[in-house]
Each structure stands twice: as structure tokens, then as C-alpha cells.
Design an enzyme around this catalytic site. Sequence first.
Site, PDB file in Angstrom:
ATOM      1  N   GLU A 107       0.743  -1.250   0.091  1.00 34.33           N
ATOM      2  CA  GLU A 107      -0.183  -0.099  -0.089  1.00 34.33           C
ATOM      3  C   GLU A 107       0.829   1.436  -0.019  1.00 34.33           C
ATOM      4  O   GLU A 107       1.999   1.184   0.534  1.00 34.33           O
ATOM      5  CB  GLU A 107      -0.930   0.078   1.139  1.00 34.33           C
ATOM      6  CG  GLU A 107      -1.745   1.069   1.516  1.00 34.33           C
ATOM      7  CD  GLU A 107      -2.759   1.440   0.437  1.00 34.33           C
ATOM      8  OE1 GLU A 107      -2.383   1.696  -0.852  1.00 34.33           O
ATOM      9  OE2 GLU A 107      -4.144   1.745   0.722  1.00 34.33           O
ATOM     10  N   ASP A 111      -3.954   5.668   6.177  1.00 31.28           N
ATOM     11  CA  ASP A 111      -4.499   7.024   6.651  1.00 31.28           C
ATOM     12  C   ASP A 111      -5.520   6.413   7.679  1.00 31.28           C
ATOM     13  O   ASP A 111      -4.992   6.437   8.901  1.00 31.28           O
ATOM     14  CB  ASP A 111      -4.912   7.731   5.615  1.00 31.28           C
ATOM     15  CG  ASP A 111      -5.379   9.003   5.818  1.00 31.28           C
ATOM     16  OD1 ASP A 111      -5.299   9.501   7.055  1.00 31.28           O
ATOM     17  OD2 ASP A 111      -6.139   9.518   5.154  1.00 31.28           O
ATOM     18  N   PHE A 160      -1.889  16.306   4.297  1.00 26.13           N
ATOM     19  CA  PHE A 160      -2.241  15.803   3.156  1.00 26.13           C
ATOM     20  C   PHE A 160      -0.869  15.893   2.299  1.00 26.13           C
ATOM     21  O   PHE A 160      -0.192  16.783   2.046  1.00 26.13           O
ATOM     22  CB  PHE A 160      -3.198  16.478   2.342  1.00 26.13           C
ATOM     23  CG  PHE A 160      -3.462  15.670   1.079  1.00 26.13           C
ATOM     24  CD1 PHE A 160      -4.512  14.443   1.144  1.00 26.13           C
ATOM     25  CD2 PHE A 160      -3.464  15.840  -0.204  1.00 26.13           C
ATOM     26  CE1 PHE A 160      -5.101  13.819   0.204  1.00 26.13           C
ATOM     27  CE2 PHE A 160      -3.737  15.078  -1.246  1.00 26.13           C
ATOM     28  CZ  PHE A 160      -4.634  14.049  -0.955  1.00 26.13           C
ATOM     29  N   VAL A 161      -0.205  14.645   1.758  1.00 28.54           N
ATOM     30  CA  VAL A 161       0.882  14.536   1.149  1.00 28.54           C
ATOM     31  C   VAL A 161       0.641  13.952  -0.326  1.00 28.54           C
ATOM     32  O   VAL A 161      -0.037  13.255  -0.620  1.00 28.54           O
ATOM     33  CB  VAL A 161       1.783  13.653   1.738  1.00 28.54           C
ATOM     34  CG1 VAL A 161       2.346  14.347   2.969  1.00 28.54           C
ATOM     35  CG2 VAL A 161       1.182  12.102   2.279  1.00 28.54           C
TER      36      VAL A 161
HETATM   37  P1  IMP Z   1      -7.555   4.973   4.349  1.00 30.60           P
HETATM   38  O1  IMP Z   1      -8.446   3.858   3.798  1.00 30.60           O
HETATM   39  O2  IMP Z   1      -8.120   6.066   5.118  1.00 30.60           O
HETATM   40  O3  IMP Z   1      -6.285   4.466   4.983  1.00 30.60           O
HETATM   41  O4  IMP Z   1      -6.969   5.774   2.811  1.00 30.60           O
HETATM   42  C1  IMP Z   1      -5.973   4.970   2.080  1.00 30.60           C
HETATM   43  C2  IMP Z   1      -5.901   5.583   0.744  1.00 30.60           C
HETATM   44  O5  IMP Z   1      -6.301   7.150   0.819  1.00 30.60           O
HETATM   45  C3  IMP Z   1      -4.684   5.566   0.349  1.00 30.60           C
HETATM   46  O6  IMP Z   1      -4.215   4.327  -0.357  1.00 30.60           O
HETATM   47  C4  IMP Z   1      -4.339   6.909  -0.741  1.00 30.60           C
HETATM   48  O7  IMP Z   1      -4.907   6.488  -1.876  1.00 30.60           O
HETATM   49  C5  IMP Z   1      -5.330   7.741  -0.058  1.00 30.60           C
HETATM   50  N1  IMP Z   1      -4.925   8.676   0.862  1.00 30.60           N
HETATM   51  C6  IMP Z   1      -4.663   8.790   2.111  1.00 30.60           C
HETATM   52  N2  IMP Z   1      -3.966   9.962   2.436  1.00 30.60           N
HETATM   53  C7  IMP Z   1      -3.554  10.503   1.439  1.00 30.60           C
HETATM   54  C8  IMP Z   1      -2.627  11.418   1.219  1.00 30.60           C
HETATM   55  O8  IMP Z   1      -2.257  12.174   2.279  1.00 30.60           O
HETATM   56  N3  IMP Z   1      -2.313  11.943  -0.092  1.00 30.60           N
HETATM   57  C9  IMP Z   1      -2.689  10.978  -1.043  1.00 30.60           C
HETATM   58  N4  IMP Z   1      -3.710  10.008  -0.910  1.00 30.60           N
HETATM   59  C10 IMP Z   1      -3.988   9.850   0.256  1.00 30.60           C
END
Ligand code: IMP
Length: 192
Positions: A107, A111, A160-161
Site C-alpha cells: 500500500e 491513513d 495531506f501529501v
Molecule cells: P485509508 O483507507 O483512509 O487508510 O486511505 C488509504 C488511501 O487513501 C490511500 O491508499 C490513498 O490512496 C489515499 N490517501 C490517504 N491519505 C492520502 C494523502 O495524504 N495523499 C494522497 N492520498 C491519500
Amino acid sequence: MEANVTDRVLSDDIEDVIVSEEQIKLRVRELGRQISEDYRGKDLMLVGILRGAFVFLADLIREMGISVETDFIAISSYGSASTTSGVVRILKDLDDDIADKHVLIVEDILDTGLTLNYLIKNLSSRRPASLEICSFIVKEGKQRVPIRLKYSGFTVPNTFVVGYGLDYAQMYRNLPFIGTLKRSVYEDDAIL
Ligand code: IMP
């Protein structure tokens, strides 16, 4: 006249570099070696989560000295804006069967953890020999569900990155480093 999006120099939109190209190279090398050591003699299948993980996965397998299979799964969790909906949907499933294989999910970033939480449940029902996770980036203090990572690259602050596979509105994935965006880029968007 306003610059066309294709005329844009991506690095001009970056506020701060959080993880440099050099740091990324070194860490990917370490991870590739470690994973190769841990999985030597085993049938290893790397499962990349599209779209973000394709850059990391492509670099990672080239730092691995063992034979490895790769497959991809596409999940929706973010639209072009950047807030987690909590709704996870498979847009493209794996092509291969993972039964009895040692599966390592690759992955880009952890996040909230909702995507990985869903994937673990989904993939473990397919009876792999083992199921572990390697997330290149971990966002500090954002996880809403506990996720156990076997490998990770870097922890970044809760912001956010973009870059190294990570996008904003499908852009910036091709930056070779990870950084934050200038406020002017997302001013009109609710980014966090
Ligand atoms: P989660 O389900 O919230 O853990 O999100 C995971 C997905 O969200 C990652 O695979 C990314 O595609 C997207 N994502 C989460 N944070 C960021 C960020 O800071 N920048 C870009 N994409 C992000």
C-alpha cells in the site's frame, strides 16, 4: 492567460518536501532486502493496491532478490477530493487465486485504515497461507481502526501529501519525492 494544466511544473506546487528521493531510495532498498530475507523459500505474492501503490511496488520488486509474483487490486476510497468516505468498493479484483500463497499487501499510505481493514477481511476469506501488509507511508494519528503492519517505510505528520504514487486530483503521482502542496493548489477544495 491562465496556464494550461499540461504546462504545469508539478514541483512548483510543492510547499515542503517531507521525504526526499534519496531517503526513499535507501528505505525501499532496505525493505526489499528485509522482505527477501523473510520470505526466502516461500511462494510470495505481492498485492499492490491501485492506483497509488504502483510506483512503490515497481521499485520494491527491483530491490528483491527472490522470486515473487505480483497482482493488483483497485479500490475506491477517495474521489478527486481528499476526504475518506468510509465506503470501500473493489473496482478491479485480483486476476490470480491467492489460496495457499504468502500474500503481502503493498500500500502507498495508511491513513484512516478503512481500506486495509476491508481488504484484510476480503483477502483472508480466500485462504492465503499468510497475509501481511507493507505500507510505505503511515500517517501519524489518523487511524480509525487498528491495522498491524509487518513493514512500513516512513511515518509522516497528519497532513495531506503527494508524490511517489500519491495523488491529488490524479496529479503529482510522478513526483520522485513526497511533499505537501501549497495552499493555493487546493484553496477551493476541502482537503482535510
Ligand atoms: P485509508 O483507507 O483512509 O487508510 O486511505 C488509504 C488511501 O487513501 C490511500 O491508499 C490513498 O490512496 C489515499 N490517501 C490517504 N491519505 C492520502 C494523502 O495524504 N495523499 C494522497 N492520498 C491519500
